[in-house]
Design a protein around this motif. Structure first.
Motif, short mmCIF file in Angstrom:
data_model
loop_
_atom_site.label_atom_id
_atom_site.label_comp_id
_atom_site.label_asym_id
_atom_site.label_seq_id
_atom_site.Cartn_x
_atom_site.Cartn_y
_atom_site.Cartn_z
N LEU A 35 0.78 -1.11 0.07
CA LEU A 35 -0.56 -0.10 0.59
C LEU A 35 0.96 1.36 -0.11
CD1 LEU A 35 -2.96 -1.01 2.39
CD2 LEU A 35 -3.30 -0.31 0.46
N GLU A 38 2.08 1.35 -3.61
CA GLU A 38 0.83 2.00 -5.17
C GLU A 38 0.83 3.77 -4.65
OE1 GLU A 38 -1.79 -0.40 -3.90
OE2 GLU A 38 -1.30 -1.81 -5.28
N ARG A 39 0.95 4.04 -3.58
CA ARG A 39 0.15 5.42 -3.05
C ARG A 39 1.31 6.21 -2.55
NH1 ARG A 39 -5.69 3.90 1.26
NH2 ARG A 39 -5.82 2.79 -0.56
N SER A 41 2.86 7.02 0.31
CA SER A 41 2.83 7.06 2.04
C SER A 41 2.25 6.51 2.77
CB SER A 41 1.79 8.00 1.45
OG SER A 41 0.71 8.40 1.59
N SER A 42 2.17 6.52 3.64
CA SER A 42 2.04 5.33 4.71
C SER A 42 0.08 6.11 4.73
CB SER A 42 2.26 5.51 6.26
OG SER A 42 2.75 6.74 6.73
N ASP A 43 -0.42 7.06 4.61
CA ASP A 43 -1.63 6.87 3.96
C ASP A 43 -2.76 6.11 3.94
OD1 ASP A 43 -3.91 8.71 4.55
OD2 ASP A 43 -3.73 9.99 2.66
N PHE A 44 -2.99 4.99 4.55
CA PHE A 44 -4.16 3.85 4.49
C PHE A 44 -4.28 3.64 5.91
CE2 PHE A 44 0.25 1.94 5.32
CZ PHE A 44 -0.14 0.92 6.09
N GLU A 48 -7.83 -0.99 5.75
CA GLU A 48 -7.38 -1.41 4.17
C GLU A 48 -6.28 -2.27 4.11
OE1 GLU A 48 -8.02 2.40 2.23
OE2 GLU A 48 -6.60 2.93 3.83
N ARG A 52 -6.04 -6.10 2.04
CA ARG A 52 -5.22 -6.26 0.72
C ARG A 52 -4.79 -7.87 1.43
NH1 ARG A 52 -1.59 -4.22 -2.15
NH2 ARG A 52 -3.16 -3.11 -3.29
N HIS A 117 9.57 5.39 -1.12
CA HIS A 117 8.82 6.15 -0.50
C HIS A 117 8.52 5.45 0.64
CE1 HIS A 117 6.77 7.00 -3.89
NE2 HIS A 117 6.76 5.68 -4.82
#
Length: 217
Positions: A35, A38-39, A41-44, A48, A52, A117
């Protein structure tokens, strides 16, 4: 870490099987890594990461108190990857030589740039806490102390006495970490066109060791 995330379960059945074999903790860490990649950042959310990994929203809390603890585990994985990168860089190198120490620096730059990231996470509060846990005992004795060991070997071979090799290692780490961060964000090019962080590290290291030898005379 990128290669590690390739092993994240892609099917719910596979993840369920991993869970029943006691691998849920690792699956959640790898899911979090995927995650983040993909993003950028650790903004999950923990939910989520659970989806996954193919488990219920409540399942992660069997292994992690909260998201912060999950991110600390991600940092531990990152530091293990960094240490492995250092070990790989020393293959074929004679311990305690400039070539070996510079190879360690080059491997550090490659790791940071290819895992950009994860940089802020690993070198922020989550990383600090990860390195202070009992489970991270082996981590504290890895990457950085591989550099200290090689500096000790260099000083022994060249009869350089009266120096604090941990202090020397910290100075060299500051140099390579700075070049890594500037390279990762493409800031080097703003100050020097076509800057090569690897060549810059090699040149700066040669100057550093020339000064060390001169001061030891």
């Amino acid at each position: 870490m990128k290669s590690a995330t390739k092993t994240v379960c892609s099917a719910k059945a596979d993840c369920s099987k991993a869970y029943h074999h006691g691998n849920l903790r690792n699956e959640l860490i790898l899911a979090a890594c995927a995650l983040i990649e993909e993003r950028g950042s650790s903004d999950f959310s923990v939910a989520e990461a659970a989806r996954r990994a193919g488990v219920s929203n409540a399942a992660p809390y069997r292994h992690f108190r909260d998201k912060d603890e999950l991110l600390e585990a991600v940092c531990e994985l990152g530091f293990l990857g960094l240490a492995q990168s250092a070990q790989d860089a020393l293959e074929g190198q004679e311990p305690g030589t400039e070539a070996a120490i510079i190879a360690l620096g080059h491997s550090y730059i490659r790791f940071v740039v290819s895992h950009r990231h994860f940089h802020d996470l690993m070198w922020g509060q989550h990383g600090i806490r990860a390195m202070s846990t009992d489970t991270a005992e082996d981590l504290r004795g890895s990457g950085f102390y591989i550099l200290v060991y090689n500096l000790n070997e260099m000083c022994r071979k060249e009869n350089i006495v009266g120096v604090d090799t941990t202090d020397l290692a910290t100075k060299l780490w500051g140099l390579v970490h700075g070049l890594s961060a500037l390279s990762m964000t493409s800031q080097l090019d703003r100050f020097k066109a076509d800057a090569d962080p690897y060549e810059m590290l090699s040149t700066a290291s040669h100057i550093f060791f020339a000064g060390l030898r001169q001061s030891a005379r």
